[in-house]
Design a protein around this motif. Structure first.
Motif, short mmCIF file in Angstrom:
data_model
loop_
_atom_site.label_atom_id
_atom_site.label_comp_id
_atom_site.label_asym_id
_atom_site.label_seq_id
_atom_site.Cartn_x
_atom_site.Cartn_y
_atom_site.Cartn_z
N ALA A 209 39.29 103.35 87.22
CA ALA A 209 38.72 102.76 88.48
C ALA A 209 39.48 103.02 89.51
O ALA A 209 39.11 103.37 90.57
N ALA A 210 40.95 102.85 89.48
CA ALA A 210 41.84 103.15 90.30
C ALA A 210 41.86 104.87 90.83
O ALA A 210 41.68 105.17 92.02
N ARG A 211 41.50 105.61 89.86
CA ARG A 211 41.30 107.19 90.16
C ARG A 211 40.11 107.09 90.79
O ARG A 211 40.20 108.10 91.91
N MET A 212 38.88 106.58 90.60
CA MET A 212 37.92 106.76 91.10
C MET A 212 37.92 106.30 92.58
O MET A 212 37.13 106.50 93.69
N ASP A 213 38.79 105.17 92.89
CA ASP A 213 39.01 104.70 94.22
C ASP A 213 39.86 105.67 95.12
O ASP A 213 40.29 105.47 96.20
N GLY A 214 40.28 106.61 94.59
CA GLY A 214 41.25 107.60 95.18
C GLY A 214 42.76 107.41 95.22
O GLY A 214 43.45 108.11 96.01
N ALA A 215 43.35 106.61 94.17
CA ALA A 215 44.71 106.45 94.03
C ALA A 215 45.33 107.54 93.61
O ALA A 215 44.78 108.19 92.44
N ASN A 216 46.46 107.89 93.85
CA ASN A 216 47.06 109.04 93.18
C ASN A 216 48.03 108.47 92.13
O ASN A 216 47.85 107.33 91.74
N ALA A 217 48.85 109.53 91.56
CA ALA A 217 49.62 109.36 90.22
C ALA A 217 50.43 108.03 90.37
O ALA A 217 50.56 106.84 89.58
N TRP A 218 51.23 108.13 91.62
CA TRP A 218 52.22 107.21 91.81
C TRP A 218 51.59 105.75 92.03
O TRP A 218 52.00 104.79 91.55
N GLN A 219 50.48 105.77 92.90
CA GLN A 219 49.96 104.42 92.95
C GLN A 219 49.22 103.80 91.78
O GLN A 219 49.37 102.57 91.60
N ARG A 220 48.81 104.87 91.15
CA ARG A 220 48.25 104.13 89.56
C ARG A 220 49.26 103.56 88.83
O ARG A 220 49.09 102.67 88.03
N PHE A 221 50.35 104.22 88.91
CA PHE A 221 51.47 103.94 87.92
C PHE A 221 52.06 102.61 88.49
O PHE A 221 52.09 101.67 87.79
N PHE A 222 52.51 102.23 89.94
CA PHE A 222 53.08 101.25 90.31
C PHE A 222 52.18 100.07 90.49
O PHE A 222 52.53 98.80 90.38
N PHE A 223 50.92 100.02 90.80
CA PHE A 223 49.81 99.06 91.00
C PHE A 223 49.01 98.92 89.75
O PHE A 223 48.26 97.86 89.75
N VAL A 224 48.98 99.69 88.96
CA VAL A 224 47.96 99.33 87.80
C VAL A 224 48.76 99.46 86.41
O VAL A 224 48.89 98.28 85.75
N THR A 225 49.42 100.49 86.04
CA THR A 225 49.95 100.64 84.62
C THR A 225 51.37 99.72 84.65
O THR A 225 51.44 98.98 83.62
N LEU A 226 52.32 99.86 85.56
CA LEU A 226 53.40 98.93 85.49
C LEU A 226 53.01 97.58 85.43
O LEU A 226 53.64 96.64 84.46
N PRO A 227 52.28 96.86 86.26
CA PRO A 227 52.01 95.30 86.24
C PRO A 227 51.34 95.06 84.93
O PRO A 227 51.60 94.20 84.25
N LEU A 228 50.70 95.72 84.17
CA LEU A 228 50.01 95.71 82.92
C LEU A 228 51.08 95.68 81.80
O LEU A 228 51.10 95.02 80.77
N MET A 229 52.16 96.40 82.14
CA MET A 229 53.19 96.81 81.01
C MET A 229 54.19 95.80 81.40
O MET A 229 55.33 95.93 80.29
N MET A 230 54.34 94.99 82.24
CA MET A 230 55.33 94.11 82.52
C MET A 230 55.85 93.18 81.14
O MET A 230 57.06 92.97 80.85
N PRO A 231 54.81 92.73 80.51
CA PRO A 231 55.24 91.84 78.93
C PRO A 231 55.95 92.81 78.21
O PRO A 231 56.85 92.37 77.76
N THR A 232 55.53 93.97 78.10
CA THR A 232 56.12 94.96 77.36
C THR A 232 57.59 95.26 77.67
O THR A 232 58.41 95.37 76.85
N VAL A 233 57.62 95.61 78.94
CA VAL A 233 59.19 95.96 79.59
C VAL A 233 59.96 94.77 79.33
O VAL A 233 61.06 94.76 79.09
N ILE A 234 59.44 93.35 79.54
CA ILE A 234 60.00 92.18 79.34
C ILE A 234 60.82 91.94 77.81
O ILE A 234 62.00 91.68 77.71
N VAL A 235 59.79 92.51 77.04
CA VAL A 235 60.18 92.57 75.58
C VAL A 235 61.43 93.66 75.19
O VAL A 235 62.34 93.28 74.62
N ALA A 236 61.27 94.62 76.00
CA ALA A 236 62.18 95.85 75.60
C ALA A 236 63.75 95.45 76.21
O ALA A 236 64.54 95.51 75.75
#
Length: 311
Positions: A209-236
């Motif tokens: 969805a972010a790709r279709m909205d025109g977000a680049n790779a950095w934007q998709r990581f910082f605003f989509v992937t990283l927030p979704l990964m935060m529980p896993t990051v906290i576990v690590a």
């Protein structure tokens, strides 16, 4: 001739007593787990209670020698030690924070590179996990040979590119960063595994969805992937911070007693070990260990609360 039969009297409200077999069948999962839980509980409770007891006495020389109850005198002496305790606490914090920050960032980068399928990915994953196979003592001895100032391979490589030899483990200012590098080399693969497990569990829909909205790779990581990964990051972070705080074997294998001649890599673990086995000050060492224990509990509590807040 008719035979009259008296009606059966059914007494309601009475309950058949439950047999032991019925009770055991109902609670079988706890009964099967009880022996292991009791054993593990005793392994935790007994050393903890014994350490608390020693920390409140003037025990020294031998744990069997007569000792007197002195209350919190050991804790006051340890907390007022500005020559060994507080520098060791600072080194422990520096070691943990630096190693953890590099391992989490590097682990995330490597996990992102391994996230998408590519040719030879299985061999690459096996190669990345190889440092986890060796024991920390073996890793420490290996890097000690590599960083040897006279015959080590690290200084030979620096000589090939015109850089002067470095003291590495023998220098007061370079010993601790060098041991941090060893920890990063060995335990980053563990963070990679945790991050990779978290990435593979993510849905592709938010990224698409972010790709279709025109977000680049950095934007998709910082605003989509990283927030979704935060529980896993906290576990690590939780797992690695506790492990890094307790690091002992690599430090002792590379620098020995006291963390070196000038205590350059002496953390709280090395300090407590020296008090126990070098000076036989069991009361003081137990006080250090209890303070260290409460520090670890505090870190666990903060990270656990942070993880619940993210969820």
């Amino acid at each position: 001739m008719s035979v009259s039969t008296s009606p059966k009297i059914v007494v309601r409200g009475t309950k058949k007593p439950q047999s032991f077999s019925d009770w055991a069948n109902k609670h079988r999962k706890w009964l099967f787990a009880a022996p292991a839980m009791i054993f593990v509980g005793l392994l935790i409770i007994f050393p903890l209670v014994w350490t608390i007891y020693l920390s409140l006495t003037d025990s020294h020389g031998s744990v069997r020698a007569p000792s007197q109850f002195i209350g919190f005198a050991n804790y006051m002496e340890v907390l007022s030690d500005t020559e060994r305790f507080w520098p060791a606490a600072g080194r422990t914090a520096y070691f943990t924070i630096t190693a953890l920050a590099v391992e989490v960032v590097l682990g995330m980068i490597i996990a992102l590179l391994l996230w998408r399928p590519f040719r030879g990915e299985k061999w690459v994953r096996v190669a990345i996990l190889l440092p986890l196979v060796a024991t920390p003592v073996a890793v420490g001895m290996m890097w000690r040979l590599i960083f040897d100032p006279n015959m080590g391979f690290a200084n030979q490589m620096l000589g090939w590119i015109g850089i002067p030899a470095q003291p590495w483990l023998s220098g007061q200012s370079t010993a601790l960063p060098t041991t941090i590098f060893m920890d990063i080399w060995q335990w980053t693969p563990m963070v990679v595994l945790i991050m990779l497990a978290g990435l593979t569990s993510l849905s592709d829909e938010p990224d698409e969805a972010a790709r279709m909205d025109g977000a680049n790779a950095w934007q998709r990581f910082f605003f989509v992937t990283l927030p979704l990964m935060m529980p896993t990051v906290i576990v690590a972070i939780l797992l690695r911070s506790i492990d890094a705080l307790k690091t002992f074997d690599i430090l002792y294998a590379t620098k020995g007693k006291g963390g070196g001649s000038f205590h350059e890599v002496e953390t709280l673990n090395i300090y407590a070990y020296g008090l126990s086995f070098d000076y036989n000050e069991y009361g003081l060492s137990s006080a250090v260990l209890m303070i260290f224990f409460f520090i670890i509990i505090g870190v666990m509590w903060i990270l656990t609360r942070r993880k619940k807040g993210i969820k």
